[in-house]
Design a protein around this motif. Structure first.
Motif, short mmCIF file in Angstrom:
data_model
loop_
_atom_site.label_atom_id
_atom_site.label_comp_id
_atom_site.label_asym_id
_atom_site.label_seq_id
_atom_site.Cartn_x
_atom_site.Cartn_y
_atom_site.Cartn_z
N GLY A 86 1.00 9.29 -5.86
CA GLY A 86 1.35 10.67 -5.54
C GLY A 86 2.22 11.29 -6.63
O GLY A 86 2.02 12.44 -7.02
N GLY B 106 0.82 -1.22 0.00
CA GLY B 106 0.00 0.00 0.00
C GLY B 106 0.85 1.26 0.00
O GLY B 106 0.52 2.25 -0.66
N THR B 107 1.96 1.21 0.72
CA THR B 107 2.86 2.37 0.76
C THR B 107 3.47 2.63 -0.61
O THR B 107 3.53 3.77 -1.07
CB THR B 107 3.97 2.13 1.80
OG1 THR B 107 3.37 1.90 3.07
CG2 THR B 107 4.91 3.30 1.87
N THR C 259 2.28 1.67 -3.56
CA THR C 259 1.22 2.11 -4.48
C THR C 259 0.85 3.57 -4.22
O THR C 259 0.69 4.35 -5.17
CB THR C 259 -0.03 1.23 -4.30
OG1 THR C 259 0.34 -0.14 -4.50
CG2 THR C 259 -1.11 1.61 -5.29
N GLY C 260 0.72 3.94 -2.95
CA GLY C 260 0.39 5.33 -2.62
C GLY C 260 1.46 6.30 -3.08
O GLY C 260 1.15 7.39 -3.59
#
Length: 96
Positions: free
Chosen positions: A31, A23-24, A26-27
């Motif tokens: 961004g 998730g980190t 992908t985030g």
């Protein structure tokens, strides 16, 4: 494991840790994409405003006028060709 001397880690790496890392990543990627898309939209707006200030809008109008003139000339040529071919077709001549 004990015979080889492998000791367990002081923390456990489970499914939750994996999902958190994914998730980190992908985030972070999202961004970066958002920054580039925002920059792209801003540059488009700046180009538009700069074009208005420098009179690029007149170039667009001139382009539209030249397109209209080219269209009218094409239509005249088509009409001229159809008038020239109509008598030949009536006489029964077939083009070779």
């Amino acid at each position: 494991k004990e015979a080889l001397g492998i000791k367990p880690l002081p923390f456990s790496i489970g499914l939750g840790t994996f999902m958190g890392g994914a998730g980190t990543i992908t985030g972070g990627g999202m961004g970066i994409l958002q920054q580039f898309s925002t920059l792209s939209m801003g540059m488009t707006g700046i180009k538009t405003l700069t074009g208005m200030a420098t009179g690029a809008d007149n170039k667009v109008r001139i382009n539209e006028q030249s397109r209209q003139q080219a269209f009218e000339e094409r239509m005249k040529n088509i009409e001229h060709q159809s008038k020239n071919q109509a008598p030949n077709a009536a006489a029964g001549d077939t083009p070779a």
